[in-house]
Each structure stands twice: as C-alpha cells, then as structure tokens.
Design an enzyme around this catalytic site. Structure first.
Site, PDB file in Angstrom:
ATOM      1  N   GLU A  28       0.700  -1.199   0.030  1.00 34.21           N
ATOM      2  CA  GLU A  28       0.016  -0.124  -0.006  1.00 34.21           C
ATOM      3  C   GLU A  28       0.780   1.315   0.003  1.00 34.21           C
ATOM      4  O   GLU A  28       0.502   2.232  -0.642  1.00 34.21           O
ATOM      5  CB  GLU A  28      -1.000  -0.057   1.282  1.00 34.21           C
ATOM      6  CG  GLU A  28      -2.126  -1.086   0.909  1.00 34.21           C
ATOM      7  CD  GLU A  28      -2.928  -0.656  -0.235  1.00 34.21           C
ATOM      8  OE1 GLU A  28      -3.041   0.315  -0.722  1.00 34.21           O
ATOM      9  OE2 GLU A  28      -3.778  -1.780  -0.570  1.00 34.21           O
ATOM     10  N   TYR A  87      10.056   9.650  -3.233  1.00 38.15           N
ATOM     11  CA  TYR A  87       9.339  10.248  -2.048  1.00 38.15           C
ATOM     12  C   TYR A  87      10.012   8.950  -0.894  1.00 38.15           C
ATOM     13  O   TYR A  87       9.509   8.355  -0.278  1.00 38.15           O
ATOM     14  CB  TYR A  87       7.890   9.657  -2.130  1.00 38.15           C
ATOM     15  CG  TYR A  87       7.004  10.482  -2.775  1.00 38.15           C
ATOM     16  CD1 TYR A  87       6.633  11.682  -2.173  1.00 38.15           C
ATOM     17  CD2 TYR A  87       6.622  10.593  -4.041  1.00 38.15           C
ATOM     18  CE1 TYR A  87       5.943  12.737  -2.768  1.00 38.15           C
ATOM     19  CE2 TYR A  87       5.850  11.468  -4.789  1.00 38.15           C
ATOM     20  CZ  TYR A  87       5.478  12.483  -4.204  1.00 38.15           C
ATOM     21  OH  TYR A  87       4.643  13.407  -4.547  1.00 38.15           O
ATOM     22  N   SER A 140     -10.375  36.283 -10.417  1.00 44.94           N
ATOM     23  CA  SER A 140     -10.169  35.036 -10.251  1.00 44.94           C
ATOM     24  C   SER A 140      -8.901  34.490 -11.086  1.00 44.94           C
ATOM     25  O   SER A 140      -8.209  33.355 -10.406  1.00 44.94           O
ATOM     26  CB  SER A 140     -11.417  34.092 -10.860  1.00 44.94           C
ATOM     27  OG  SER A 140     -11.630  34.407 -12.382  1.00 44.94           O
ATOM     28  N   LEU A 200      11.984   4.907  -6.839  1.00 44.51           N
ATOM     29  CA  LEU A 200      10.593   4.993  -6.365  1.00 44.51           C
ATOM     30  C   LEU A 200      10.123   6.335  -6.096  1.00 44.51           C
ATOM     31  O   LEU A 200       9.165   6.896  -6.473  1.00 44.51           O
ATOM     32  CB  LEU A 200       9.874   3.903  -5.456  1.00 44.51           C
ATOM     33  CG  LEU A 200       9.597   2.540  -5.586  1.00 44.51           C
ATOM     34  CD1 LEU A 200       9.448   1.732  -4.705  1.00 44.51           C
ATOM     35  CD2 LEU A 200       8.631   2.526  -6.596  1.00 44.51           C
ATOM     36  N   TYR A 212      -6.257   6.799   4.329  1.00 46.32           N
ATOM     37  CA  TYR A 212      -6.294   5.855   3.284  1.00 46.32           C
ATOM     38  C   TYR A 212      -5.596   4.381   3.823  1.00 46.32           C
ATOM     39  O   TYR A 212      -6.156   3.437   3.508  1.00 46.32           O
ATOM     40  CB  TYR A 212      -5.552   6.484   1.813  1.00 46.32           C
ATOM     41  CG  TYR A 212      -5.379   5.016   0.883  1.00 46.32           C
ATOM     42  CD1 TYR A 212      -6.328   4.578   0.147  1.00 46.32           C
ATOM     43  CD2 TYR A 212      -4.288   4.478   0.700  1.00 46.32           C
ATOM     44  CE1 TYR A 212      -6.207   3.531  -0.760  1.00 46.32           C
ATOM     45  CE2 TYR A 212      -3.901   3.616   0.007  1.00 46.32           C
ATOM     46  CZ  TYR A 212      -5.147   3.085  -0.617  1.00 46.32           C
ATOM     47  OH  TYR A 212      -4.642   1.897  -1.665  1.00 46.32           O
ATOM     48  N   ASP A 257      -9.145   6.480  -1.756  1.00 46.86           N
ATOM     49  CA  ASP A 257      -8.044   6.946  -2.534  1.00 46.86           C
ATOM     50  C   ASP A 257      -8.918   7.655  -3.827  1.00 46.86           C
ATOM     51  O   ASP A 257     -10.010   7.740  -3.763  1.00 46.86           O
ATOM     52  CB  ASP A 257      -7.085   5.784  -3.020  1.00 46.86           C
ATOM     53  CG  ASP A 257      -7.698   4.896  -4.051  1.00 46.86           C
ATOM     54  OD1 ASP A 257      -9.118   5.200  -4.433  1.00 46.86           O
ATOM     55  OD2 ASP A 257      -6.886   4.157  -4.710  1.00 46.86           O
TER      56      ASP A 257
END
Length: 395
Positions: A52, A97, A341, A95, A135, A153
């Site tokens: 996960e 992170y 905006s 990978l 999650y 998720d």
DNA sequence: AAGCCGGGGAG
DNA sequence: CTCCCAGGCTT
C-alpha cells in the site's frame, strides 16, 4: 466513534435492497475480473502494508518488482525496524518520495516498541503510525484484518462522486467526509477488503478518469452519471488556475474645473460597462522615474482617444506639490492590489493636472466632478482606487 | 488550507 | 516539452 457521526451527517440516498444489490454486483465482478497481484497472494499485514505504501505513489506495474525485492530483503516488521538506512534507500531507489520508506521504518520501530511486533488491527490505531493516514489505515484494516473500513483513494473518490453525482470540490474536507460516509454505508461487512479492492480495480481499469462512457462497468445501473451522461462533470477538483500578474498605472486626470476624467470599459474588455480611471498597462513607477517618464504612457494613450489631444494644446503635469519633491511623490503614489479569479493586478495611482479641458468627448469618456463620479457604475477595483485616493469621499 | 515531496504517463 | 497524478506530513 467517527463512523456513526459522519453516517448521521451524510445518510446514503439508497435503500437497503439497493445497497445489497450493489455489493453483490460489485463483488461478483471482482471475483471474475480481479487482477492477479503478488500482495493478493497473502494475508500478511506487513506485506499488505508495504504494497500500500508503494502503491500510493506508483502504478501497479512499476511496483511489482520493487515489492518482490523489498519483501525478500526485509521479510517482516522486525527486519524493517532493524535495517540500515542504506539498505532501505537502495531498495527504494527509483520509486521517489524517500521520506516514505523512512517513515515506514519509524512506524516499524513503533510497532516493535508499542505493539509487541504486531500491526494493530483497527484503522484508528493504525493511524497513529508514522506514514499511515486515512487511506492506508483503511486499506490495511480492511484487507489484512477484515475491518469494515473504506480505503478512500482517488479511484474511490472518482467512482463515488460519479455514482451519486456529487458536485462538490473533492479537495474540501466536507466532501471527503461525505464520500467516506457513503462508503461506510456501502461497504460489505462480510468482505470489506475485497469490496475496497474491487473499487480500486474498477477505477484503475474501467471507470478511469478518461473513460466517460464505461460500457464495461458492472455498476452502470447504480451510476447516476452514466445514466445521465454527466461523467465528465465528476469529480470536481478546484483547478489551480494560474494567476497571471499585471501592473497598471491609473491616471487621475484633473482639469481646471475640478473635474476628473473617467472612462467606460468597452466590449471585450475586462469589467465591461463599468467606469474607471484610465488604466494603462505599464510597469510600475520606480524611484528613478522622471515626470516625463511617468506621463508618457498617458500622452501616448490620449493621442489615440477622441479628446483631440495634442501636446501643443494641452499641458500635463504632476500636481505642484509633487513636482520637485521626488520622495514625497513616490510616497504618495498609492499601490492597490486587486485579485481577480485568474489574474492579479497591481495598480498605481498617478494624479495629473491638465491645463484645459476638451469638449469633444464620446460616450466612453467623461469629465466628472467628484459628486457625479460617485453615481457612476464602478467595479470593486475602481471603488478601491477611489477609496485609496480620497478616503473621505465615502464610496 | 496550502505547499512539499519525485517519479511516470498523458497530451 | 508541460501538465497532471496520489497520498501524508508540515506549517
């Protein structure tokens, strides 16, 4: 507990029978179509946890070889807790992170110290571990421990917003609560892990972001957006509009009669129909600017108007008080910031004296007294400019 | 609530 | 090439 509270806040608009039918339909599809993935061969909570965490950031096909290698090198929580940092980073290399694998090791050490080496079984307890949020806690609790917890998720958010045509921004906490509440009511308490994984598979393969007419979806009969052909409207994500910055000079042109020049914005222009000081897009006035440089954009613009302007006829100047005192001048050129905006305007006010008025005016330009000026339709921006120039005018 | 983390895939 | 993706942590 949180579950009961959010269910009360967002009761699902489905009957018990519909919920039952939904569970059966979804799980029948999953039993037929589920993807054969390495972490689906096991009930080991540790392996499910590892998968996960990897899947949070990377697609299934990329994850598989990393997962196999990681489990082989660090086959259990204790091995992870005791691993060298270098080993961790080597296993994670590519990978991205990297903080996540560090967090996972911290969590493994927490588990060794606080939970006797066993992952806790409830989503609530799992959430106390570093790197495990709503999650991942839901995924581990449901898949490894059979707890009726949704694992919300991006796939599940997309599916639920489409099924129920939920048009609120999914970035908002209240929308996430609504989606979670619905899933608590939809989830099959007999097979919660399969229920979650079925929705993930469906979201990854059929109800994808780009597939707006999912003919192969087993959920068509339950899917409001499919029935109405509105899938493209969901989920709503507050787009990060790129705000472009612009700077303007707003000239306050004063004639000898005590009147000020006002211009009505035309078709195709921002703030059409509203009256403003003449606004000229221009870099802001800097310390070194001469009077001539400050007035040049104005004379250029006036030449193109129907004021019958000529440099010979008209004489423009900064107010007497400012002409020879640069410091005072720059201190008194107020800067107004206005956010639309899609764009951010910095507008600098420049007061200017003109030695005579002009008669030939079209409907787009008018000389107005301060009292008249207040009665004209103005934008918030112009109101701000006026307020800054003359705070006592009362606009 | 918003920025950051870092790769891969889509357009 | 740029844009977008998906979670959790931090501020």
């Amino acid at each position: 507990m949180k579950r009961v509270k959010i269910i009360e806040e967002f009761p699902i608009p489905w009957s018990e029978a519909t919920i039952q039918a939904f569970r059966e339909t979804l799980l029948a599809w999953y039993d037929q179509e589920k993807r054969d993935l390495p972490w689906r061969q096991t009930k080991d909570p540790y392996k499910i946890w590892v998968s996960e965490i990897m899947l949070q950031q990377t697609q299934v096909n990329t994850v598989i070889p990393y997962y196999e290698r990681f489990i082989e090198a660090l086959p259990n929580i204790q091995a992870l807790a005791e691993a060298e940092e270098e080993t961790l980073l080597n296993l994670w290399q590519g990978l991205g992170y990297y903080s996540r694998v560090r967090n996972m090791q911290t969590a493994a050490q927490q588990v060794m110290g606080e939970y006797g080496g066993q992952l806790p079984k409830t989503a609530e307890a799992l959430r106390t571990l570093k790197g495990i949020g709503p999650y991942t806690a839901g995924a581990i609790a449901s898949i490894a421990f059979g707890e009726p917890e949704p694992a919300v998720d991006g796939n599940l958010m997309r599916i639920v917003t489409r099924l129920f045509e939920i048009g609120e921004d999914i970035g908002k906490a209240s929308t996430k609560r609504q989606i979670t509440a619905y899933l608590y009511q939809m989830i099959d308490p007999k097979r919660p892990g399969d229920f979650n994984q079925a929705l993930m598979d469906l979201g990854a393969t059929i109800m994808t972001p780009a597939n707006l007419t999912p003919e192969l979806s087993p959920l068509k009969a339950f899917d409001q957006s499919y029935q109405h052909g509105t899938a493209e409207l969901y989920p709503v994500k507050k787009s990060k509009v790129t705000v472009t910055e612009h700077s303007f000079l707003a000239y306050i042109l004063m004639n000898p009669n005590g009147e000020v020049l006002f211009r009505k914005h035309g078709e195709g222009e921002l703030l059409t129909g509203l009256w403003h000081f003449p606004l000229i897009e221009q870099t802001l006035v800097m310390d070194e600017a001469t009077e001539q440089e400050m007035l040049e954009p104005l004379t250029d613009w006036l030449t193109g108007t129907d004021l019958a302007f000529s440099k010979e006829q008209f004489h423009l100047s900064l107010p007497q008080a400012y002409r020879y005192d640069r410091e005072q001048l720059l201190r008194h050129l107020p800067l107004v910031k206005h956010q639309f905006s899609h764009r951010l305007w910095y507008v600098q006010l420049v007061p200017v004296q003109v030695n005579q008025s002009s008669n030939s005016l079209s409907g787009q330009l008018e000389w107005l007294t301060l009292e008249e000026l207040k009665t004209y339709p103005m934008s918030t921006l112009q109101t701000k400019l006026l307020q800054r120039w003359l705070p006592d005018l009362g606009v």
